[in-house]
Design an enzyme around this catalytic site. Structure first.
Site, PDB file in Angstrom:
ATOM      1  CG  HIS A   9      -1.772  -1.319   1.202  1.00 11.50           C
ATOM      2  ND1 HIS A   9      -2.823  -1.576   0.365  1.00 11.50           N
ATOM      3  CD2 HIS A   9      -1.602  -2.458   1.954  1.00 11.50           C
ATOM      4  CE1 HIS A   9      -3.299  -2.784   0.592  1.00 11.50           C
ATOM      5  NE2 HIS A   9      -2.569  -3.351   1.541  1.00 11.50           N
ATOM      6  CD  GLU A 144      -2.008 -10.035   4.657  1.00 15.66           C
ATOM      7  OE1 GLU A 144      -1.932  -9.108   5.488  1.00 15.66           O
ATOM      8  OE2 GLU A 144      -2.551  -9.913   3.552  1.00 15.66           O
TER       9      GLU A 144
END
Length: 453
Positions: A9, A144
């Site tokens: 991101h 993650e």
């Protein structure tokens, strides 16, 4: 080895959000720490990052850049989100890959190293059709690191020490997977003196974190180390540890050139200092340094008729690969130096407060002191390791199966788990252990003087 490191991101894309945090910021912070560890501590590695600040970059731009550069490995750092209840760590390779592929082998190695340090439940190794896994020409892994919308995971993400440990786990995995060679000047010494560059010592954790951020902006990697001094917690900023005084002096000069005038070198015996001062040294698993006699003498200075438990902590510590002398310090912390001034009573032979929650529930009882110490070490093993319990001794810990295996590989990681809320529980244990070390040194010096006299 060429590593393309991709903090997920960024810029206009915040990623997942929760508890005042944005995924883009957490991912970037962890990635920058990975880059710093790998480039400063290992030879023959180049790291190219998709972004080093809060900028927007498309997925295609990232994978095209990695492919054009000819990277050997693509590592993408992310955080997760679901419904607030899910938590833990997981990682992904592409769905088209077999479990015997080279990429899967890299995943096996990195997954194990990250789980060893990140204090998160293990959600497993998975596969997905993510763009960065599909469009890369080299082996690629996406991690993650916790669920940002889960209160427990988010509380960890807010801690710079946790982010450093997560970064260290990734770096350890990459180094192991690609057989990286550690730079000699950064090696932790096996014996002699270790010279640590302390770039400030603060009573405020926030001030210490600000100092670390400042040093990182100057290209100097550092971390915050909480130590107990005279019963008070201080936050030291450590900017390097060296076996050579000359190398430490060079780092000190670099730190002082940034305008930090209060930096200094701390010289300590490496056999104990590395375990008390470095992030990796917070590990519950490790060597026992103090002898049974030194452990027993320490508590007898406070309670002359105290049980002699040192031999059990050494024996079981060596068997399970646990720091038996630090476990002994934990027992002294829990029992008030075997004076049992809390809810647990001496006849319970419960030296670590197993199962004790209050006056109405004083916890487990064991037939002998030996069995009580065995239960203590087994409980620590449950927190520190994901491996099966070795079968040399019977399982006597009644709460072994209740522990999230491997959820606290470090003493500080026991905060909020062994003791609730216990935000400085691990630091208190390490502070007490430091006093044990100092006491042993004083006793040795006393003996040497008597011999010479």
């Amino acid at each position: 080895m060429k590593l393309y490191l991709d903090p997920g991101h960024g810029g206009s894309d915040p990623g997942a959000v929760g508890h005042g945090l944005s995924e883009k910021n957490i991912a970037l912070d962890i990635a920058l720490r990975i880059q710093s560890i790998l480039t400063s501590q290992y030879e023959n590695i180049q790291v190219k990052m998709s972004r080093t600040d809060d900028t927007t970059k498309s997925l295609s731009q990232r994978t095209n850049e990695a492919n054009a550069w000819g990277a050997d490995f693509y590592l993408s750092i992310h955080c997760n989100a679901f419904n607030g209840s899910a938590r833990g760590y997981e990682d992904y390779i592409h769905t088209s890959l077999s479990d015997s592929s080279t990429t899967a082998k890299y995943q096996d190695i990195i997954h194990a190293e990250v789980i060893n340090l990140n204090q998160l439940p293990d959600r497993g190794q998975k596969k997905a059709n993510f763009h960065v896994l599909r469009e890369t020409a080299m082996p690629a892994l996406l991690t993650e690191n916790g669920f940002i919308d889960n209160a427990q995971d988010a509380a960890l993400m807010k801690q710079s020490t946790w982010r450093q440990q997560v970064a260290q786990g990734h770096a350890n995995g990459v180094a192991k997977a690609f057989n990286l060679v550690r730079k000699q000047q950064q090696d932790a010494p096996d014996s002699g003196t270790v010279y640590k560059v302390i770039a400030g010592s603060f009573q405020s954790r926030e001030n210490a974190d600000e100092r670390v951020t400042f040093l990182r902006s100057k290209g100097i990697e550092s971390f915050v180390d909480a130590v107990s001094i005279s019963g008070a917690t201080w936050y030291r900023v450590q900017a390097g540890a060296f076996s050579s005084r000359d190398n430490a002096e060079k780092r000190l000069e670099e730190v002082k050139k940034t305008g930090i005038s209060d930096a200094f070198i701390l010289a300590e015996d490496s056999n104990t200092a590395e375990d008390l001062e470095s992030p990796s040294g917070y590990s519950i698993l490790g060597k026992t340094y103090l002898s049974p006699e030194q452990m027993n003498l320490f508590v007898k200075n406070i309670k002359p008729d105290a049980l002699e438990l040192g031999i059990y902590y050494l024996t079981f510590g060596e068997y399970y690969g646990i720091r038996g002398d630090v476990a002994f310090a934990q027992a002294m912390h829990e029992t008030d130096y075997l004076r049992f001034t809390g809810v647990v009573k001496p006849e319970q032979n419960n030296f670590c407060g197993l199962g004790a929650t209050g006056p109405d529930n004083p916890g487990a009882s064991f037939e002998t002191p030996r069995e009580g110490v065995l239960a203590h070490l087994q409980h620590l093993y449950a927190y520190a390791s994901t491996k099966p319990l070795p079968d040399g001794y019977p399982l006597v810990d009644p709460r072994f199966s209740l522990v999230a295996r491997g959820s606290a590989p470090t003493w500080v990681g026991l905060n909020g788990k062994w003791a609730v809320p216990g935000t400085t529980y691990g630091q208190s244990i390490l502070g007490l252990y430091e006093r044990m070390i100092n006491s042993a040194k004083e006793n040795l010096e006393k003996v040497l003087k008597e011999v010479k006299g």
